[in-house]
Scaffold this motif. Structure first.
Motif, PDB file in Angstrom:
ATOM      1  N   PHE A 181       0.847  -1.182   0.000  1.00  0.00           N
ATOM      2  CA  PHE A 181       0.000   0.000   0.000  1.00  0.00           C
ATOM      3  C   PHE A 181       0.888   1.239   0.000  1.00  0.00           C
ATOM      4  O   PHE A 181       1.874   1.295   0.741  1.00  0.00           O
ATOM      5  CB  PHE A 181      -0.887   0.035   1.256  1.00  0.00           C
ATOM      6  CG  PHE A 181      -1.833  -1.113   1.355  1.00  0.00           C
ATOM      7  CD1 PHE A 181      -3.047  -1.100   0.673  1.00  0.00           C
ATOM      8  CD2 PHE A 181      -1.534  -2.206   2.146  1.00  0.00           C
ATOM      9  CE1 PHE A 181      -3.937  -2.157   0.781  1.00  0.00           C
ATOM     10  CE2 PHE A 181      -2.421  -3.269   2.264  1.00  0.00           C
ATOM     11  CZ  PHE A 181      -3.625  -3.247   1.580  1.00  0.00           C
ATOM     12  N   ARG A 182       0.540   2.217  -0.814  1.00  0.00           N
ATOM     13  CA  ARG A 182       1.287   3.476  -0.865  1.00  0.00           C
ATOM     14  C   ARG A 182       0.988   4.305   0.374  1.00  0.00           C
ATOM     15  O   ARG A 182      -0.170   4.426   0.782  1.00  0.00           O
ATOM     16  CB  ARG A 182       0.877   4.244  -2.124  1.00  0.00           C
ATOM     17  CG  ARG A 182       1.625   5.524  -2.346  1.00  0.00           C
ATOM     18  CD  ARG A 182       1.163   6.176  -3.636  1.00  0.00           C
ATOM     19  NE  ARG A 182       1.941   7.361  -3.914  1.00  0.00           N
ATOM     20  CZ  ARG A 182       2.114   7.868  -5.125  1.00  0.00           C
ATOM     21  NH1 ARG A 182       1.548   7.288  -6.159  1.00  0.00           N
ATOM     22  NH2 ARG A 182       2.838   8.947  -5.301  1.00  0.00           N
ATOM     23  N   ALA A 183       2.022   4.892   0.971  1.00  0.00           N
ATOM     24  CA  ALA A 183       1.847   5.717   2.171  1.00  0.00           C
ATOM     25  C   ALA A 183       2.968   6.741   2.259  1.00  0.00           C
ATOM     26  O   ALA A 183       4.063   6.513   1.762  1.00  0.00           O
ATOM     27  CB  ALA A 183       1.853   4.845   3.420  1.00  0.00           C
ATOM     28  N   THR A 184       2.684   7.871   2.907  1.00  0.00           N
ATOM     29  CA  THR A 184       3.721   8.863   3.184  1.00  0.00           C
ATOM     30  C   THR A 184       4.498   8.411   4.415  1.00  0.00           C
ATOM     31  O   THR A 184       4.081   7.490   5.136  1.00  0.00           O
ATOM     32  CB  THR A 184       3.101  10.242   3.467  1.00  0.00           C
ATOM     33  OG1 THR A 184       2.343  10.147   4.683  1.00  0.00           O
ATOM     34  CG2 THR A 184       2.222  10.719   2.316  1.00  0.00           C
ATOM     35  N   ALA A 185       5.594   9.089   4.703  1.00  0.00           N
ATOM     36  CA  ALA A 185       6.397   8.766   5.893  1.00  0.00           C
ATOM     37  C   ALA A 185       5.551   8.900   7.158  1.00  0.00           C
ATOM     38  O   ALA A 185       5.592   8.024   8.035  1.00  0.00           O
ATOM     39  CB  ALA A 185       7.626   9.663   5.961  1.00  0.00           C
ATOM     40  N   ASP A 186       4.774   9.969   7.266  1.00  0.00           N
ATOM     41  CA  ASP A 186       3.914  10.160   8.442  1.00  0.00           C
ATOM     42  C   ASP A 186       2.844   9.076   8.525  1.00  0.00           C
ATOM     43  O   ASP A 186       2.522   8.590   9.612  1.00  0.00           O
ATOM     44  CB  ASP A 186       3.262  11.542   8.416  1.00  0.00           C
ATOM     45  CG  ASP A 186       4.253  12.667   8.692  1.00  0.00           C
ATOM     46  OD1 ASP A 186       5.344  12.399   9.237  1.00  0.00           O
ATOM     47  OD2 ASP A 186       3.921  13.820   8.355  1.00  0.00           O
ATOM     48  N   GLU A 187       2.288   8.708   7.388  1.00  0.00           N
ATOM     49  CA  GLU A 187       1.275   7.647   7.378  1.00  0.00           C
ATOM     50  C   GLU A 187       1.870   6.311   7.802  1.00  0.00           C
ATOM     51  O   GLU A 187       1.217   5.527   8.500  1.00  0.00           O
ATOM     52  CB  GLU A 187       0.632   7.535   5.996  1.00  0.00           C
ATOM     53  CG  GLU A 187      -0.277   8.703   5.658  1.00  0.00           C
ATOM     54  CD  GLU A 187      -0.710   8.726   4.202  1.00  0.00           C
ATOM     55  OE1 GLU A 187      -1.747   9.350   3.923  1.00  0.00           O
ATOM     56  OE2 GLU A 187      -0.019   8.142   3.338  1.00  0.00           O
ATOM     57  N   ILE A 188       3.104   6.037   7.408  1.00  0.00           N
ATOM     58  CA  ILE A 188       3.762   4.792   7.817  1.00  0.00           C
ATOM     59  C   ILE A 188       3.891   4.745   9.334  1.00  0.00           C
ATOM     60  O   ILE A 188       3.621   3.712   9.965  1.00  0.00           O
ATOM     61  CB  ILE A 188       5.123   4.625   7.113  1.00  0.00           C
ATOM     62  CG1 ILE A 188       4.908   4.336   5.624  1.00  0.00           C
ATOM     63  CG2 ILE A 188       5.942   3.506   7.759  1.00  0.00           C
ATOM     64  CD1 ILE A 188       6.157   4.360   4.781  1.00  0.00           C
ATOM     65  N   ASP A 189       4.268   5.864   9.945  1.00  0.00           N
ATOM     66  CA  ASP A 189       4.348   5.912  11.408  1.00  0.00           C
ATOM     67  C   ASP A 189       2.980   5.648  12.034  1.00  0.00           C
ATOM     68  O   ASP A 189       2.853   4.882  12.994  1.00  0.00           O
ATOM     69  CB  ASP A 189       4.876   7.273  11.878  1.00  0.00           C
ATOM     70  CG  ASP A 189       6.328   7.501  11.509  1.00  0.00           C
ATOM     71  OD1 ASP A 189       7.070   6.511  11.318  1.00  0.00           O
ATOM     72  OD2 ASP A 189       6.725   8.681  11.414  1.00  0.00           O
TER      73      ASP A 189
END
Length: 138
Positions: free
Chosen positions: A83-91
């Motif tokens: 799934f695609r995610a930003t760095a903040d979303e990964i956290d």
């Protein structure tokens, strides 16, 4: 036609226990369920695409006269989906998954930049949240 495909419309994973898959993808990951057909499949919306979860024991059966004429298909062993995610979303996903009792199997800092986390669904499929820049996508 000389152009290449521009987007993946649907991706499929396989899980024998559709109840567990439905709970995981719907409740833990928060995907919107589109439909479920008995013990054959459950489908979810994911952004502009669709995630198909099939019971492999059912999808190898040829369609009957009353079913859509989708050819038999299937896979053995765990699959993979990212799934695609930003760095903040990964956290945020890491915290949400751990709060739901889902183990983070691996955290990877990619040499070219970007990072991802890996975890498993109840069927053992390898799932990942990753920054698009690991593939040079902005």
């Amino acid at each position: 036609m000389s152009t290449a495909p521009t987007q993946i419309l649907e991706s499929a994973l396989y899980a024998a226990d559709l109840d567990a898959a439905e709970a995981f993808y719907g409740k833990v990951l928060g995907l919107e369920k589109i439909t479920r057909a008995g013990n054959r499949h459950v489908f979810f919306r994911c952004g502009p695409g669709v995630l198909l979860i099939f019971n492999p024991a059912e999808t190898v059966k040829p369609p009957t006269e009353n079913q859509l004429q989708v050819p038999p298909h299937g896979a053995h062993g765990p699959g993979h989906l990212c799934f695609r995610a930003t760095a903040d979303e990964i956290d945020a996903w890491s915290a949400q998954l751990q709060a739901a009792g889902v183990e983070i199997e691996s955290m990877v800092e990619w040499p070219g930049g970007g990072r991802s986390i890996y975890f498993r669904d109840p069927a053992g499929n390898s799932l990942e949240f990753a920054e698009a820049r690991i593939w040079g996508i902005g």
